[in-house]
Motif scaffolding. Structure first.
Motif, short mmCIF file in Angstrom:
data_model
loop_
_atom_site.label_atom_id
_atom_site.label_comp_id
_atom_site.label_asym_id
_atom_site.label_seq_id
_atom_site.Cartn_x
_atom_site.Cartn_y
_atom_site.Cartn_z
N MET A 38 0.85 -1.19 0.00
CA MET A 38 0.00 0.00 0.00
C MET A 38 0.88 1.24 0.00
O MET A 38 1.78 1.37 0.82
CB MET A 38 -0.92 0.01 1.22
N VAL A 39 0.63 2.12 -0.95
CA VAL A 39 1.32 3.41 -1.02
C VAL A 39 0.26 4.47 -1.27
O VAL A 39 -0.47 4.39 -2.26
CB VAL A 39 2.37 3.45 -2.16
N LYS A 40 0.16 5.43 -0.38
CA LYS A 40 -0.84 6.48 -0.57
C LYS A 40 -0.29 7.84 -0.17
O LYS A 40 0.60 7.95 0.67
CB LYS A 40 -2.10 6.18 0.24
N ILE A 41 -0.83 8.86 -0.81
CA ILE A 41 -0.50 10.24 -0.45
C ILE A 41 -1.45 10.64 0.67
O ILE A 41 -2.67 10.70 0.47
CB ILE A 41 -0.67 11.19 -1.65
N SER A 42 -0.91 10.90 1.85
CA SER A 42 -1.77 11.20 3.00
C SER A 42 -2.00 12.69 3.20
O SER A 42 -2.87 13.08 3.98
CB SER A 42 -1.17 10.60 4.28
N PRO A 169 1.76 7.26 -8.19
CA PRO A 169 1.66 6.37 -7.01
C PRO A 169 1.72 4.89 -7.36
O PRO A 169 2.27 4.09 -6.60
CB PRO A 169 0.30 6.76 -6.40
N GLN A 170 1.16 4.50 -8.51
CA GLN A 170 1.23 3.10 -8.92
C GLN A 170 2.67 2.70 -9.24
O GLN A 170 3.10 1.58 -8.91
CB GLN A 170 0.33 2.85 -10.13
N VAL A 171 3.42 3.60 -9.86
CA VAL A 171 4.84 3.34 -10.12
C VAL A 171 5.57 3.15 -8.80
O VAL A 171 6.40 2.24 -8.66
CB VAL A 171 5.47 4.50 -10.92
#
Length: 213
Positions: A38-42, A169-171
């Protein structure tokens, strides 16, 4: 037809129970899919005060170890506040708010070794940002999913700003998954569209495998 019915009734009366064959196959025949990273911009910071408050949050007011792009470790609020001040930018007269930093959260499911997550994020950040950006990172283990808060200063050494364009973000997810695997942890970074397609395909395949002809 009546003879067949009579035979079945006779069998039931003699305790010869006629069982319907089980048409559901064991779920063990399916291979478990590796967990998704999981990678997200918070969020973002827009002022030096905002940045200082964010540093306090991810460090739990100086109680957690903070590491920057050079490998320097921060253990107290005072040094983090000085760093936040260093990250500050001159005020402009434009009405548009400038994003001083970008906050990224990278995590793995419950059961993943936290140290492996931190090492993977360290390598991810080094390869992705260290050439042109300052950043800090903090490992959090206070939830079921071990995760790292990675905060990147948007203004690069070359004077250009970090812009999180669509698809980036997918990269990052794919890069993070690679680093997790290098730490010996199986990981996937399936895109949202691909996940939807796989879900539909899996449901169809599951029905075909679970119901015998």
């Amino acid at each position: 037809m009546s003879q067949l019915l009579n035979d079945r009734i006779s069998g039931l009366l003699n305790n010869d129970v006629w069982h319907k064959p089980n048409r559901i196959k064991s779920s063990k025949s399916f291979t478990r899919k590796p967990p998704e990273v999981m990678v997200k911009i918070s969020g973002y910071c827009y002022t030096a005060d905002h940045t200082r408050s964010h540093f306090d949050y991810i460090s739990r007011n100086g109680k957690l170890e903070i590491e920057d792009e050079c490998g320097q470790i921060y253990h107290d609020k005072q040094s983090l506040h000085l760093l936040a001040k260093d990250w500050g930018e001159p005020q402009t007269n434009t009405k548009r708010r400038t994003r001083h930093s970008t906050h990224i959260v990278l995590s793995m499911p419950d059961g993943t070794e936290p140290k492996a997550v931190k090492k993977a994020v360290r390598e991810f950040a080094k390869k992705t940002f260290s050439d042109n950006h300052q950043y800090i990172m903090a490992l959090h283990t206070d939830t079921d999913s071990p995760h790292v808060h990675l905060t990147v200063k948007n203004l690069g050494f070359d004077g250009k700003r970090l812009h999180v364009r669509k698809g980036l973000p997918q990269v990052w997810r794919e890069r993070f998954a690679i680093e997790m695997e290098r730490e010996g942890v199986a990981a996937e970074a399936t895109s949202s569209l691909m996940s939807l397609r796989l879900l539909r395909t899996t449901k169809t395949a599951s029905k075909e495998h679970m119901i015998e002809p």
